[in-house]
Motif scaffolding. Structure first.
Motif, PDB file in Angstrom:
ATOM      1  N   SER A   1     -28.461 -40.969-103.473  1.00 48.20           N
ATOM      2  CA  SER A   1     -28.486 -39.768-103.887  1.00 48.20           C
ATOM      3  C   SER A   1     -29.287 -39.517-105.243  1.00 48.20           C
ATOM      4  CB  SER A   1     -26.804 -39.033-104.079  1.00 48.20           C
ATOM      5  OG  SER A   1     -26.312 -39.831-105.548  1.00 48.20           O
ATOM      6  N   ASP A   2     -29.506 -40.578-106.161  1.00 46.99           N
ATOM      7  CA  ASP A   2     -30.631 -39.985-106.963  1.00 46.99           C
ATOM      8  C   ASP A   2     -31.932 -40.926-106.810  1.00 46.99           C
ATOM      9  OD1 ASP A   2     -29.679 -42.918-107.221  1.00 46.99           O
ATOM     10  OD2 ASP A   2     -30.312 -43.628-108.795  1.00 46.99           O
ATOM     11  N   GLN A   3     -31.927 -41.645-105.513  1.00 45.83           N
ATOM     12  CA  GLN A   3     -33.474 -41.630-105.012  1.00 45.83           C
ATOM     13  C   GLN A   3     -33.820 -40.529-103.776  1.00 45.83           C
ATOM     14  OE1 GLN A   3     -32.398 -45.674-103.311  1.00 45.83           O
ATOM     15  NE2 GLN A   3     -32.685 -44.891-101.206  1.00 45.83           N
ATOM     16  N   ILE A   4     -32.964 -39.506-103.358  1.00 39.56           N
ATOM     17  CA  ILE A   4     -33.511 -38.989-102.624  1.00 39.56           C
ATOM     18  C   ILE A   4     -34.165 -37.562-103.793  1.00 39.56           C
ATOM     19  CG2 ILE A   4     -32.351 -37.121-101.535  1.00 39.56           C
ATOM     20  CD1 ILE A   4     -30.115 -38.584-100.036  1.00 39.56           C
ATOM     21  N   HIS A   5     -35.784 -37.502-102.451  1.00 44.19           N
ATOM     22  CA  HIS A   5     -36.643 -36.571-103.432  1.00 44.19           C
ATOM     23  C   HIS A   5     -36.314 -35.467-102.324  1.00 44.19           C
ATOM     24  CE1 HIS A   5     -37.996 -40.699-105.578  1.00 44.19           C
ATOM     25  NE2 HIS A   5     -37.139 -39.467-106.493  1.00 44.19           N
ATOM     26  N   LEU A   6     -36.170 -34.952-100.905  1.00 40.37           N
ATOM     27  CA  LEU A   6     -36.706 -33.972-100.578  1.00 40.37           C
ATOM     28  C   LEU A   6     -35.254 -34.151 -99.538  1.00 40.37           C
ATOM     29  CD1 LEU A   6     -38.163 -32.096 -98.903  1.00 40.37           C
ATOM     30  CD2 LEU A   6     -39.163 -33.910 -97.314  1.00 40.37           C
TER      31      LEU A   6
ATOM     32  N   THR B   1     -36.113 -39.557 -98.117  1.00 35.80           N
ATOM     33  CA  THR B   1     -35.420 -37.773 -97.463  1.00 35.80           C
ATOM     34  C   THR B   1     -34.444 -37.978 -97.032  1.00 35.80           C
ATOM     35  OG1 THR B   1     -38.104 -37.465 -97.173  1.00 35.80           O
ATOM     36  CG2 THR B   1     -37.167 -36.478 -95.552  1.00 35.80           C
ATOM     37  N   LEU B   2     -34.005 -36.332 -97.393  1.00 33.32           N
ATOM     38  CA  LEU B   2     -32.549 -36.077 -95.901  1.00 33.32           C
ATOM     39  C   LEU B   2     -32.678 -34.557 -95.392  1.00 33.32           C
ATOM     40  CD1 LEU B   2     -29.517 -36.951 -94.855  1.00 33.32           C
ATOM     41  CD2 LEU B   2     -29.346 -35.280 -97.125  1.00 33.32           C
ATOM     42  N   ASP B   3     -32.938 -34.983 -93.974  1.00 36.19           N
ATOM     43  CA  ASP B   3     -33.426 -34.192 -93.061  1.00 36.19           C
ATOM     44  C   ASP B   3     -32.432 -33.476 -92.397  1.00 36.19           C
ATOM     45  OD1 ASP B   3     -34.346 -32.545 -91.248  1.00 36.19           O
ATOM     46  OD2 ASP B   3     -35.838 -32.985 -90.468  1.00 36.19           O
ATOM     47  N   LEU B   4     -31.555 -32.892 -92.585  1.00 37.71           N
ATOM     48  CA  LEU B   4     -30.649 -31.717 -91.829  1.00 37.71           C
ATOM     49  C   LEU B   4     -30.808 -30.618 -91.183  1.00 37.71           C
ATOM     50  CD1 LEU B   4     -27.291 -32.784 -93.684  1.00 37.71           C
ATOM     51  CD2 LEU B   4     -28.501 -33.369 -92.106  1.00 37.71           C
ATOM     52  N   ALA B   5     -32.464 -30.365 -91.100  1.00 35.61           N
ATOM     53  CA  ALA B   5     -32.757 -28.942 -90.248  1.00 35.61           C
ATOM     54  C   ALA B   5     -31.569 -28.709 -88.560  1.00 35.61           C
ATOM     55  CB  ALA B   5     -34.038 -28.926 -90.276  1.00 35.61           C
ATOM     56  N   GLU B   6     -31.558 -27.318 -88.082  1.00 33.14           N
ATOM     57  CA  GLU B   6     -31.894 -27.116 -87.727  1.00 33.14           C
ATOM     58  C   GLU B   6     -29.871 -27.560 -86.762  1.00 33.14           C
ATOM     59  OE1 GLU B   6     -34.755 -26.998 -84.832  1.00 33.14           O
ATOM     60  OE2 GLU B   6     -36.040 -25.853 -86.214  1.00 33.14           O
ATOM     61  N   CYS B   7     -29.419 -28.077 -87.470  1.00 35.95           N
ATOM     62  CA  CYS B   7     -27.937 -28.266 -87.490  1.00 35.95           C
ATOM     63  C   CYS B   7     -26.320 -27.542 -87.583  1.00 35.95           C
ATOM     64  CB  CYS B   7     -27.270 -29.473 -88.544  1.00 35.95           C
ATOM     65  SG  CYS B   7     -29.047 -31.581 -88.627  1.00 35.95           S
ATOM     66  N   LYS B   8     -27.243 -26.233 -86.944  1.00 38.40           N
ATOM     67  CA  LYS B   8     -26.411 -25.453 -87.410  1.00 38.40           C
ATOM     68  C   LYS B   8     -25.126 -25.473 -88.726  1.00 38.40           C
ATOM     69  CE  LYS B   8     -26.348 -24.906 -82.373  1.00 38.40           C
ATOM     70  NZ  LYS B   8     -27.440 -25.465 -82.077  1.00 38.40           N
ATOM     71  N   LEU B   9     -25.145 -25.885 -89.715  1.00 39.46           N
ATOM     72  CA  LEU B   9     -24.624 -26.399 -90.958  1.00 39.46           C
ATOM     73  C   LEU B   9     -23.815 -24.383 -91.062  1.00 39.46           C
ATOM     74  CD1 LEU B   9     -26.204 -28.851 -92.863  1.00 39.46           C
ATOM     75  CD2 LEU B   9     -24.163 -29.414 -91.452  1.00 39.46           C
ATOM     76  N   VAL B  10     -22.984 -24.332 -91.398  1.00 41.30           N
ATOM     77  CA  VAL B  10     -22.087 -23.384 -92.257  1.00 41.30           C
ATOM     78  C   VAL B  10     -22.085 -23.651 -93.631  1.00 41.30           C
ATOM     79  CG1 VAL B  10     -21.353 -22.401 -90.507  1.00 41.30           C
ATOM     80  CG2 VAL B  10     -20.465 -23.531 -91.338  1.00 41.30           C
ATOM     81  N   SER B  11     -22.417 -24.332 -94.035  1.00 42.65           N
ATOM     82  CA  SER B  11     -22.287 -25.118 -95.009  1.00 42.65           C
ATOM     83  C   SER B  11     -23.073 -26.675 -95.467  1.00 42.65           C
ATOM     84  CB  SER B  11     -20.503 -25.557 -96.011  1.00 42.65           C
ATOM     85  OG  SER B  11     -19.756 -25.547 -95.671  1.00 42.65           O
ATOM     86  N   PHE B  12     -22.996 -27.016 -96.472  1.00 43.61           N
ATOM     87  CA  PHE B  12     -23.443 -28.715 -96.997  1.00 43.61           C
ATOM     88  C   PHE B  12     -22.259 -28.983 -97.167  1.00 43.61           C
ATOM     89  CE2 PHE B  12     -24.667 -32.779 -99.243  1.00 43.61           C
ATOM     90  CZ  PHE B  12     -25.529 -32.307 -98.508  1.00 43.61           C
ATOM     91  N   PRO B  13     -22.029 -30.326 -96.291  1.00 42.05           N
ATOM     92  CA  PRO B  13     -20.626 -30.944 -95.178  1.00 42.05           C
ATOM     93  C   PRO B  13     -19.836 -32.206 -96.672  1.00 42.05           C
ATOM     94  CG  PRO B  13     -22.060 -31.488 -93.990  1.00 42.05           C
ATOM     95  CD  PRO B  13     -23.309 -30.337 -94.985  1.00 42.05           C
ATOM     96  N   ILE B  14     -18.888 -31.708 -96.745  1.00 41.19           N
ATOM     97  CA  ILE B  14     -18.345 -32.493 -98.318  1.00 41.19           C
ATOM     98  C   ILE B  14     -18.147 -34.264 -98.297  1.00 41.19           C
ATOM     99  CG2 ILE B  14     -16.379 -32.951-100.005  1.00 41.19           C
ATOM    100  CD1 ILE B  14     -15.829 -30.070 -99.279  1.00 41.19           C
ATOM    101  N   GLY B  15     -18.399 -34.218 -97.388  1.00 37.71           N
ATOM    102  CA  GLY B  15     -18.648 -36.116 -96.657  1.00 37.71           C
ATOM    103  C   GLY B  15     -19.680 -36.277 -96.707  1.00 37.71           C
ATOM    104  N   ILE B  16     -20.104 -35.853 -97.008  1.00 41.15           N
ATOM    105  CA  ILE B  16     -21.554 -36.703 -97.156  1.00 41.15           C
ATOM    106  C   ILE B  16     -22.125 -36.913 -98.301  1.00 41.15           C
ATOM    107  CG2 ILE B  16     -24.274 -36.441 -97.409  1.00 41.15           C
ATOM    108  CD1 ILE B  16     -23.941 -34.212 -95.152  1.00 41.15           C
TER     109      ILE B  16
END
Length: 168
Positions: A49-54, A26-41
């Motif tokens: 990344s292949d084991q992230i299901h949520l 799980t990757l939870d980036l809720a309520e982080c004021k993101l305007v785009s998905f950060p490229i560095g992530i």
């Protein structure tokens, strides 16, 4: 202002590091004021990344997601995008062949995201509180993958919660 930005960046970094260090699905980036998905992530998560299901990106300020997001996280089972400014999905959403649920509520969709009809195991789409208008040419027709496009009110589309067995 800069302090708040720094706090938001630190919060994202902390959450990403927690996912990597705990080998979480799980990757939870809720309520982080993101305007785009950060490229560095992408680089930080490349080995997991292949084991992230949520992934939760709820209540941010996202206006779009990139094709890279869809291809990088192709193993997703659930994607929570409620409370953003999304109005469309990239065509590469078709790479999410394992996706079972997507929450697009409280966004700015004007049309049903037809790309979702290509996903073979998708069971739940939440489009509540969007701006989807009633279109007689597409309403009420069965969709590939067992999904049906439900009736809508003029200002919003109710959640589409159609179990696969109900359409078989």
């Amino acid at each position: 202002m800069l302090k708040k930005m720094g706090e938001a960046v630190a919060r994202v970094a902390r959450k990403v590091n927690e996912t990597v260090e705990s080998s979480s699905d799980t990757l939870d980036l809720a309520e982080c004021k993101l305007v785009s998905f950060p490229i560095g992530i992408y680089k930080v998560l490349r080995n997991v990344s292949d084991q992230i299901h949520l992934i939760t990106l709820a209540n941010n300020e996202l206006k779009s997601l990139t094709s890279k997001f869809m291809t990088t996280f192709s193993q997703l089972r659930e994607l929570r995008l409620e409370g953003n400014f999304l109005h469309r999905l990239p065509n590469e959403v078709s790479n999410l062949q394992h996706l079972k649920a997507i929450d697009l509520s409280r966004n700015q969709f004007r049309d049903f995201p037809e790309q979702l009809t290509t996903l073979p195991v998708l069971e739940t789409i939440n489009l509540e509180e969007n701006e989807i208008m009633d279109d007689a040419s597409s309403m009420g027709t069965a969709r590939p993958g067992g999904l049906q496009h439900p009736g809508s009110r003029q200002d919003q589309l109710s959640p589409c919660l159609v179990p696969r067995s109900a359409t078989s």
